[in-house]
Design an enzyme around this catalytic site. Structure first.
Site, PDB file in Angstrom:
ATOM      1  N   ARG A   1       0.266  -9.088  13.656  1.00  0.00           N
ATOM      2  CA  ARG A   1      -0.410  -8.064  12.843  1.00  0.00           C
ATOM      3  C   ARG A   1      -1.324  -8.709  11.808  1.00  0.00           C
ATOM      4  O   ARG A   1      -2.394  -8.177  11.509  1.00  0.00           O
ATOM      5  CB  ARG A   1       0.629  -7.171  12.154  1.00  0.00           C
ATOM      6  CG  ARG A   1       1.301  -6.207  13.150  1.00  0.00           C
ATOM      7  CD  ARG A   1       2.630  -5.696  12.655  1.00  0.00           C
ATOM      8  NE  ARG A   1       2.515  -4.861  11.485  1.00  0.00           N
ATOM      9  CZ  ARG A   1       3.514  -4.658  10.612  1.00  0.00           C
ATOM     10  NH1 ARG A   1       4.687  -5.260  10.789  1.00  0.00           N
ATOM     11  NH2 ARG A   1       3.337  -3.859   9.603  1.00  0.00           N
TER      12      ARG A   1
ATOM     13  N   ARG B   1      -9.262   0.952   9.349  1.00  0.00           N
ATOM     14  CA  ARG B   1      -8.792  -0.398   9.665  1.00  0.00           C
ATOM     15  C   ARG B   1      -9.768  -1.161  10.548  1.00  0.00           C
ATOM     16  O   ARG B   1      -9.484  -2.313  10.901  1.00  0.00           O
ATOM     17  CB  ARG B   1      -7.468  -0.278  10.422  1.00  0.00           C
ATOM     18  CG  ARG B   1      -6.235  -0.769   9.664  1.00  0.00           C
ATOM     19  CD  ARG B   1      -5.032  -0.412  10.513  1.00  0.00           C
ATOM     20  NE  ARG B   1      -3.839  -1.138  10.242  1.00  0.00           N
ATOM     21  CZ  ARG B   1      -2.795  -0.632   9.572  1.00  0.00           C
ATOM     22  NH1 ARG B   1      -2.853   0.565   9.032  1.00  0.00           N
ATOM     23  NH2 ARG B   1      -1.705  -1.341   9.452  1.00  0.00           N
TER      24      ARG B   1
ATOM     25  N   ARG C   1      11.890  -1.711  10.889  1.00  0.00           N
ATOM     26  CA  ARG C   1      10.898  -1.339  11.905  1.00  0.00           C
ATOM     27  C   ARG C   1      10.808  -2.432  12.953  1.00  0.00           C
ATOM     28  O   ARG C   1      10.852  -3.617  12.625  1.00  0.00           O
ATOM     29  CB  ARG C   1       9.530  -1.136  11.247  1.00  0.00           C
ATOM     30  CG  ARG C   1       9.355   0.250  10.672  1.00  0.00           C
ATOM     31  CD  ARG C   1       8.134   0.376   9.780  1.00  0.00           C
ATOM     32  NE  ARG C   1       6.920  -0.227  10.339  1.00  0.00           N
ATOM     33  CZ  ARG C   1       5.731  -0.213   9.717  1.00  0.00           C
ATOM     34  NH1 ARG C   1       5.615   0.379   8.534  1.00  0.00           N
ATOM     35  NH2 ARG C   1       4.687  -0.780  10.275  1.00  0.00           N
TER      36      ARG C   1
ATOM     37  N   LYS D   1       0.824  -1.216   0.000  1.00  0.00           N
ATOM     38  CA  LYS D   1       0.000   0.000   0.000  1.00  0.00           C
ATOM     39  C   LYS D   1       0.856   1.263   0.000  1.00  0.00           C
ATOM     40  O   LYS D   1       0.643   2.172  -0.783  1.00  0.00           O
ATOM     41  CB  LYS D   1      -0.936   0.036   1.226  1.00  0.00           C
ATOM     42  CG  LYS D   1      -1.859  -1.149   1.337  1.00  0.00           C
ATOM     43  CD  LYS D   1      -2.766  -1.040   2.556  1.00  0.00           C
ATOM     44  CE  LYS D   1      -2.033  -0.987   3.896  1.00  0.00           C
ATOM     45  NZ  LYS D   1      -1.279  -2.230   4.210  1.00  0.00           N
TER      46      LYS D   1
ATOM     47  N   ARG E   1      11.516  -5.956   4.739  1.00  0.00           N
ATOM     48  CA  ARG E   1      11.319  -4.512   4.512  1.00  0.00           C
ATOM     49  C   ARG E   1      12.381  -3.699   5.264  1.00  0.00           C
ATOM     50  O   ARG E   1      12.729  -3.986   6.398  1.00  0.00           O
ATOM     51  CB  ARG E   1       9.927  -4.090   4.981  1.00  0.00           C
ATOM     52  CG  ARG E   1       9.718  -2.581   4.896  1.00  0.00           C
ATOM     53  CD  ARG E   1       8.250  -2.190   4.907  1.00  0.00           C
ATOM     54  NE  ARG E   1       7.560  -2.493   6.153  1.00  0.00           N
ATOM     55  CZ  ARG E   1       6.251  -2.284   6.343  1.00  0.00           C
ATOM     56  NH1 ARG E   1       5.498  -1.802   5.355  1.00  0.00           N
ATOM     57  NH2 ARG E   1       5.698  -2.602   7.496  1.00  0.00           N
TER      58      ARG E   1
END
Ligand code: ADP
Ligand code: ADP
Ligand code: ZN
Length: 217
Positions: free
Chosen positions: A171, A88, A160, A13, A127
């Site tokens: 998550r 969300r 992160r 996204k 990531r």
């Protein structure tokens, strides 16, 4: 353009929203980026959100909605926005409808980016993120030009804390329980388009642009 990019963590996204926002001349509004910026500045909002983010849980609806309401009132959002990471929960989607109708507006298009779970885990654990401008890279699929440095601003990239495998799994659970139902909410209202989020970054971008043209809105 009023676009909501919807999908699980790691779907791409943020990557797509950055390009789309730039192309269409509207701001990219990422609630996760806003929380991380607030945390870097040490504001109460950031410190409050951190507890939830580190645990892979959602920040309470009232906090998120208040923040988005303020952000949408800023001048640059008058011409539209690409929203990434909001809404969300169903409660956020309902609050968002209320914010829009209060401004005489209504929901634009919602594009759901769909990617299989194992690929999400691969994307998230690989990531690397720019703590300054929010750009995302991937150690295999989308490496920066200079190892460890952001192409856009040169800052040192970080992993992160919530991209560790344990928090990633959490998550994804939270997504399935609390966020996935939001797709049905928009589907019922005829504004949802699902696109295949697998394949290369430019291929996915093409699919999103096609979906935007199709609906004509
Ligand atoms: P990703 O890009 O991996 O989907 P985000 O940067 O969007 O992750 O979000 C990181 C974290 O910030 C979430 O796990 C959650 O704790 C918090 N967060 C971001 N947006 C929202 C939201 N709309 N509602 C509740 N929490 C949110
Ligand atoms: P989200 O905002 O949905 O959590 P990101 O845009 O941050 O997702 O992308 C998650 C990770 O996957 C990043 O490391 C990014 O570089 C990588 N990525 C994004 N799109 C693709 C793609 N089409 N193929 C492979 N990797 C991708
Ligand atoms: Zn950067």
């Amino acid at each position: 353009m009023n676009l909501v990019l919807f999908g699980p963590p790691g779907a791409g996204k943020g990557t797509q929203a950055k390009v789309l926002a730039e192309r269409h001349g509207v701001p990219h509004i990422s609630t996760g980026d806003i929380f991380r910026a607030a945390l870097r500045q040490g504001t109460p909002l950031g410190l409050d959100a951190k507890r939830f983010m580190d645990a892979g849980q959602l920040v309470p609806d009232a906090v998120v909605c208040g923040m988005v309401r303020e952000r949408l009132r800023e001048r640059d959002a008058e011409r539209g926005y690409v929203l990434d990471g909001f809404p969300r929960t169903i409660a956020q989607a309902v609050a968002f409808d209320e914010m829009l109708s209060a401004d005489g507006s209504s929901i634009g298009k919602v594009i759901s980016v769909e990617v299989a779970d194992e690929e999400l885990v691969r994307r998230l654990t690989g990531r690397r993120s720019c703590p300054v401008c929010g750009a995302a890279y991937h150690v295999e699929s989308a490496p920066p030009k200079v190892a460890g440095a952001c192409d856009a601003c040169g800052s040192a990239l970080v992993q992160r804390e919530d991209d560790s495998e344990g928090v990633v799994r959490k998550r994804l659970e939270v997504y399935n329980a609390q966020t996935r139902p939001v797709a049905a909410y928009y589907q019922d209202r005829g504004v949802l388009q699902r696109i295949d989020g697998s394949g290369s970054i430019p291929d996915v971008l093409d699919r999103i642009e096609k979906a935007l043209e199709d609906g004509g809105r």
